[in-house]
Design an enzyme around this catalytic site. Sequence first.
Site, PDB file in Angstrom:
ATOM      1  N   HIS A  76       0.835  -1.207   0.000  1.00  0.00           N
ATOM      2  CA  HIS A  76       0.000   0.000   0.000  1.00  0.00           C
ATOM      3  C   HIS A  76       0.870   1.257   0.000  1.00  0.00           C
ATOM      4  O   HIS A  76       0.624   2.196  -0.776  1.00  0.00           O
ATOM      5  CB  HIS A  76      -0.907  -0.019   1.233  1.00  0.00           C
ATOM      6  CG  HIS A  76      -1.694   1.234   1.442  1.00  0.00           C
ATOM      7  ND1 HIS A  76      -3.013   1.358   1.074  1.00  0.00           N
ATOM      8  CD2 HIS A  76      -1.345   2.436   1.992  1.00  0.00           C
ATOM      9  CE1 HIS A  76      -3.453   2.574   1.378  1.00  0.00           C
ATOM     10  NE2 HIS A  76      -2.452   3.242   1.952  1.00  0.00           N
ATOM     11  N   GLU A  77       1.901   1.266   0.838  1.00  0.00           N
ATOM     12  CA  GLU A  77       2.770   2.446   0.916  1.00  0.00           C
ATOM     13  C   GLU A  77       3.579   2.630  -0.368  1.00  0.00           C
ATOM     14  O   GLU A  77       3.743   3.748  -0.858  1.00  0.00           O
ATOM     15  CB  GLU A  77       3.704   2.333   2.128  1.00  0.00           C
ATOM     16  CG  GLU A  77       3.002   2.255   3.467  1.00  0.00           C
ATOM     17  CD  GLU A  77       2.059   3.421   3.716  1.00  0.00           C
ATOM     18  OE1 GLU A  77       2.301   4.523   3.165  1.00  0.00           O
ATOM     19  OE2 GLU A  77       1.073   3.245   4.447  1.00  0.00           O
ATOM     20  N   HIS A  84       1.602   4.324  -3.109  1.00  0.00           N
ATOM     21  CA  HIS A  84       1.519   5.786  -3.052  1.00  0.00           C
ATOM     22  C   HIS A  84       2.665   6.418  -3.845  1.00  0.00           C
ATOM     23  O   HIS A  84       2.478   7.424  -4.541  1.00  0.00           O
ATOM     24  CB  HIS A  84       1.585   6.269  -1.601  1.00  0.00           C
ATOM     25  CG  HIS A  84       0.288   6.182  -0.861  1.00  0.00           C
ATOM     26  ND1 HIS A  84      -0.879   6.724  -1.341  1.00  0.00           N
ATOM     27  CD2 HIS A  84      -0.025   5.616   0.342  1.00  0.00           C
ATOM     28  CE1 HIS A  84      -1.859   6.513  -0.475  1.00  0.00           C
ATOM     29  NE2 HIS A  84      -1.369   5.832   0.552  1.00  0.00           N
ATOM     30  N   GLU A  96      -6.261   6.722  -1.404  1.00  0.00           N
ATOM     31  CA  GLU A  96      -6.112   5.617  -0.454  1.00  0.00           C
ATOM     32  C   GLU A  96      -6.687   4.335  -1.030  1.00  0.00           C
ATOM     33  O   GLU A  96      -6.117   3.250  -0.879  1.00  0.00           O
ATOM     34  CB  GLU A  96      -6.792   5.967   0.869  1.00  0.00           C
ATOM     35  CG  GLU A  96      -6.087   7.036   1.677  1.00  0.00           C
ATOM     36  CD  GLU A  96      -4.688   6.626   2.100  1.00  0.00           C
ATOM     37  OE1 GLU A  96      -4.474   5.432   2.394  1.00  0.00           O
ATOM     38  OE2 GLU A  96      -3.806   7.496   2.136  1.00  0.00           O
TER      39      GLU A  96
END
Length: 304
Positions: free
Chosen positions: A139-140, A143, A203
Site C-alpha cells: 500500500h505504501e 503511493h 487511499e
Amino acid sequence: MKAIKIVFMSLVATILVSCGTTSTVPITGRKQTLLVSDGEVLSLSTQQYQQYMQSAKASTNATNTALVKRVGQNLANAVTSYLNSNGLSAETQNYAWEFNLVQDKQVNAWCMPGGKIVVYEGLLPVTQDEASLAIVLGHEIAHAVAKHSAERLSNEYKNQYGNAILGAVVQGAGVSEKTQALISLGQQLGGALWTSGFSRKQESEADHMGLIFAAMAGYNPQVATSFWQRMAAQSSGNSGGLFSDHPSDEQRIKDIQGWMPEALKYYVPQKTTSTTSKTSKTSKTSKTSKTSKTSKTSKTSKKK
C-alpha cells in the site's frame, strides 16, 4: 458578474492544463495531470525524510528490523520488475528504496516519494505475519508509484490559483464584504470536501495497487481481509464520513474482496528459503559418497 467569472475561470483552467503533464497510473490505468516535476517532488521529500530520520529512533529489535527490510525489498524487486516489463523502466530511476523500522507505538507506516518507507513498531502486533506486513508495505509503495504526493501538490496549486482568481473577480464586481465572507467560507468548505474526497480515492487506489504488488512479490493477498479487520478493531470507529480522508473500514474491506480475483492472478507463492538451505547441506554431504561421479562437473565449474 457571471460572464466575467466564467472568462477568468476558463483562462485559469486553460493555463493549468497547458502547463501540466498527463500520465497514467500503473495497474489502475487512471489518468492524472501533474503540475510539478518528479525532480521537484523528490528534492522536497528527500529533505523532509532526512530531517525525520535524524530525530527518529531506529528500532533495536534486529529480527523485526530485518523482517521489514526483507519484505520491503521483495516488494521493491517485484515492482521494479513489473515496471521494466511494462515499458516503464524510466520510472524506476525515481526510486531509491529504503525501509526502516522506528520506535513508535503508533499503528502506522508511511512512504515518501522516491521510496523512503518508515514502519512504526506499533504496527507489527497488528500485522502479525509476513504476508500482512507485505499488504501494508505494498500500500505504501503504491503511493510512491502512483505519484500521489505530486498529484496532491498539483491540486493544491490548482486550488490556490482558482481561489485567487475568484477572489479578484468578486472584489472587482463590487460585491459586499458580507457576501465576500460567505463566498470565502464556501470556498474553504468546498476545498475541504474536494481534498478529502480526492484523498479517499488515492487511499483506495493504493489499496488496490498494494494488493497486487504483494501478490506479485509472492505474498498471499487473501490475508488482506483479516488484516484490515484487525485494523478496524484498532481504530476508534472510522466512519468514512463526508470529510474523512480515508475510506470507511467496511468499504475498504468490501473493495479489497472485489479486487481479490485480479490479485490472485498475479500470485505465485514464494519458495521457502529453508528448502534451499537443506538441499545445499545435502549436496555437500553427498560429496563423500559420489565424488567420482561428479568430479568432471566440479572441475569445470569450481576448480577453474
